[in-house]
Write an enzyme that holds these catalytic residues in place. Structure first.
Site, PDB file in Angstrom:
ATOM      1  N   CYS A  49      16.912  15.029 -26.479  1.00 25.16           N
ATOM      2  CA  CYS A  49      16.714  15.444 -27.870  1.00 25.16           C
ATOM      3  C   CYS A  49      16.109  16.840 -28.002  1.00 25.16           C
ATOM      4  CB  CYS A  49      15.864  14.410 -28.617  1.00 25.16           C
ATOM      5  SG  CYS A  49      14.231  14.131 -27.915  1.00 25.16           S
ATOM      6  N   HIS A  93      10.333  11.902 -29.831  1.00 23.13           N
ATOM      7  CA  HIS A  93      11.609  12.464 -30.268  1.00 23.13           C
ATOM      8  C   HIS A  93      11.397  13.874 -30.814  1.00 23.13           C
ATOM      9  CE1 HIS A  93      15.767  12.263 -31.394  1.00 23.13           C
ATOM     10  NE2 HIS A  93      15.523  12.407 -32.694  1.00 23.13           N
ATOM     11  N   ASP A 108      18.566  15.951 -37.780  1.00 23.98           N
ATOM     12  CA  ASP A 108      18.458  15.420 -36.422  1.00 23.98           C
ATOM     13  C   ASP A 108      19.820  15.504 -35.741  1.00 23.98           C
ATOM     14  OD1 ASP A 108      17.956  14.127 -34.049  1.00 23.98           O
ATOM     15  OD2 ASP A 108      17.114  12.325 -34.966  1.00 23.98           O
TER      16      ASP A 108
END
Length: 172
Positions: A49, A93, A108
């Site tokens: 991520c 994250h 995202d």
């Protein structure tokens, strides 16, 4: 298509592109001698991520769109005993906030399968819930004891030791 539209459209288009064309790989390694983001872009868009979020943030900044690289935690499992959420290291994250016509918005770009890849079984059973609840109780008790002065802490420790001794001596 990314060059057209305002900040929100550009951010949404790039977010969608990365999520659809990238592959989540939590074990991605930095290419030797190459910047991690450039390696991610030069490769097959495979990574964790942080690489997806960094790529999105830097690209949007190149278009003049103010961005924030954000790190935090996704919501984890719910403890069936206490009803509270258990947040683990694997819940860490990274994502991006971009300043658009509507103010700061969250984007995202990590492919949706990311959560499933790191959370294969998202349920906490009763045994695990009980263990976590006991850990939380002990942690809370220790935190409370730290607020006491030394004589009160000593008294609390002696009391807990005496209680555990009584419980052990009289199991039934």
């Amino acid at each position: 298509p990314l060059a057209q539209g305002g900040p929100e459209k550009r951010a949404a288009a790039l977010t969608l592109y990365l999520a659809e064309h990238g592959t989540y790989n939590p074990k991605a390694r930095r290419p030797p001698g190459m910047d991690p983001v450039l390696g991610f872009l030069a490769g097959d868009l495979s990574g964790h991520c942080e690489l997806f979020a960094s790529t999105l943030a830097l690209t949007l900044r190149a278009y003049g769109i103010p961005t924030r690289y954000v790190v935090g935690y996704q919501i984890g499992e719910r403890n069936p005993l206490g009803g509270y959420f258990i947040i683990r290291d694997r819940d860490a994250h990274a994502w991006v906030e971009a300043y658009t016509e509507k103010g700061w918005q969250t984007f995202d770009p990590t492919p949706p399968g990311q959560y499933q890849a790191t959370h294969p079984d998202d349920t906490t059973g009763w045994v695990e819930g009980l263990i976590d609840a006991v850990k939380a109780l002990v942690s809370g008790l220790l935190s409370w004891m730290r607020t006491l002065d030394f004589p009160m802490t000593s008294l609390a420790v002696v009391g807990l030791l005496a209680l555990s001794w009584v419980i052990r001596r009289n199991p039934g």
